[in-house]
Design an enzyme around this catalytic site. Sequence first.
Site, PDB file in Angstrom:
ATOM      1  N   GLU A  96       0.863  -1.200   0.000  1.00 40.45           N
ATOM      2  CA  GLU A  96       0.000   0.000   0.000  1.00 40.45           C
ATOM      3  C   GLU A  96       0.898   1.248   0.000  1.00 40.45           C
ATOM      4  OE1 GLU A  96      -1.619   0.787   3.908  1.00 40.45           O
ATOM      5  OE2 GLU A  96      -3.358   1.839   3.102  1.00 40.45           O
ATOM      6  N   ASN A 153      -7.173   5.805  -2.015  1.00 39.19           N
ATOM      7  CA  ASN A 153      -6.010   4.966  -1.733  1.00 39.19           C
ATOM      8  C   ASN A 153      -6.168   3.750  -2.643  1.00 39.19           C
ATOM      9  OD1 ASN A 153      -4.064   3.306  -0.570  1.00 39.19           O
ATOM     10  ND2 ASN A 153      -4.641   3.809   1.538  1.00 39.19           N
ATOM     11  N   LYS A 179      -9.475   1.519  -2.019  1.00 41.30           N
ATOM     12  CA  LYS A 179      -9.624   0.998  -0.651  1.00 41.30           C
ATOM     13  C   LYS A 179     -11.013   1.323  -0.107  1.00 41.30           C
ATOM     14  CE  LYS A 179      -7.155   1.243   3.832  1.00 41.30           C
ATOM     15  NZ  LYS A 179      -5.891   1.729   4.452  1.00 41.30           N
ATOM     16  N   GLU A 216      -6.187   8.796   7.789  1.00 42.87           N
ATOM     17  CA  GLU A 216      -6.608   8.326   6.460  1.00 42.87           C
ATOM     18  C   GLU A 216      -7.987   8.850   6.091  1.00 42.87           C
ATOM     19  OE1 GLU A 216      -5.866   4.465   4.624  1.00 42.87           O
ATOM     20  OE2 GLU A 216      -4.944   3.883   6.509  1.00 42.87           O
ATOM     21  N   CYS A 275      -4.827  -2.956   3.027  1.00 41.69           N
ATOM     22  CA  CYS A 275      -4.559  -2.839   4.458  1.00 41.69           C
ATOM     23  C   CYS A 275      -5.760  -3.117   5.356  1.00 41.69           C
ATOM     24  CB  CYS A 275      -3.928  -1.486   4.766  1.00 41.69           C
ATOM     25  SG  CYS A 275      -3.120  -1.540   6.388  1.00 41.69           S
ATOM     26  N   ASN A 318       0.239  -0.988   5.386  1.00 36.26           N
ATOM     27  CA  ASN A 318       1.116  -0.218   6.286  1.00 36.26           C
ATOM     28  C   ASN A 318       0.452  -0.305   7.647  1.00 36.26           C
ATOM     29  OD1 ASN A 318       3.140   2.056   4.833  1.00 36.26           O
ATOM     30  ND2 ASN A 318       1.478   1.329   3.518  1.00 36.26           N
TER      31      ASN A 318
END
Length: 308
Positions: free
Chosen positions: A46, A105, A122, A141, A166, A191
Amino acid sequence: MRLLTVAAAQMGPIAADEGREAVVDRLLALMDIASERGAELVVYPELALTTFFPRWHMELSEANHYYETEMPGPATKVLFDEAKRLGIGFCLGYASLTAEGRRFNVYHLVDKTGETVGIFQKVHIPGHDEYESWREFQHAERHYFEPGDDFPVWRAFDGIVGMAICNDRRWPETYRVMGMQGAELILIGYNTPLHYDPDPTQNALAGFHNALVMQSGAYQNGAFVVGVAKGGIEEGVDSLAQSMIVAPSGQIIAQCITTGDEVAVATIDLDFTKTYKHTLFDFAKYRVPDAYRRITEQTGVELPPEKI
Ligand code: CDT
């Protein structure tokens, strides 16, 4: 047999001031190692082009340089060119800023000819939106990305391939929605900071939880899972490594042993997915959608926090 050699291209830290060209050089070195070891698909983590910038809260306009506005772009075209020359596919995570100003993302899958197979956005965006002063570091995020709304699968690499990023890997729905579409290979970049401010008792369990969710997701859906970390101490924040390739049996068949740039390779037989998809997890035969619907209707209320 449908044999495919896949590589988990784990990355160590990316410094905030490490330029795109330097990062792409690292990606190329990992690709070359993967190719030498026979890989036909190399999977990066990611946000593989920059540091994990959501650990800082800043105005969106100040963060624009962390996003890609085109892919391939001037710094990443060489990656597409080299992959095509080597005849290797790849999956790359990065922050995307669209022409409409939307921020996602994403995970971008490219086939052996250099053509884009698909781009995944994502879905489960963790952390918070506003600056939270009580945290050791931010996980903003939700400030930087809007969520995607789908887990599509694509026919590629002679199989059915899905992607997740993730936090998505912690949710059973992620795997099941793709499993219901026949996913045989699920690619996941991550991450994962080893310190979790909202509940530090979870810190020591980070590696266990990582393996738990990916091994369960693989097993319960009869799919291979490739989980790839950006690990190590990045800008003072330590993150989980332990990238792994998991078989539909739930067994880990390859794993990274460092917290830096490293390649783990496995040759998988996509037909082995049938061993589980056609037996214990034969969805058509054994799933009970009516019961699930009824249970969901009965329990689909939001519990007030004091009752959780
Ligand atoms: N990148 C990412 O999604 N990391 C999350 C951290 C959760 S804590 C905010 C993860 O699930 O690993």
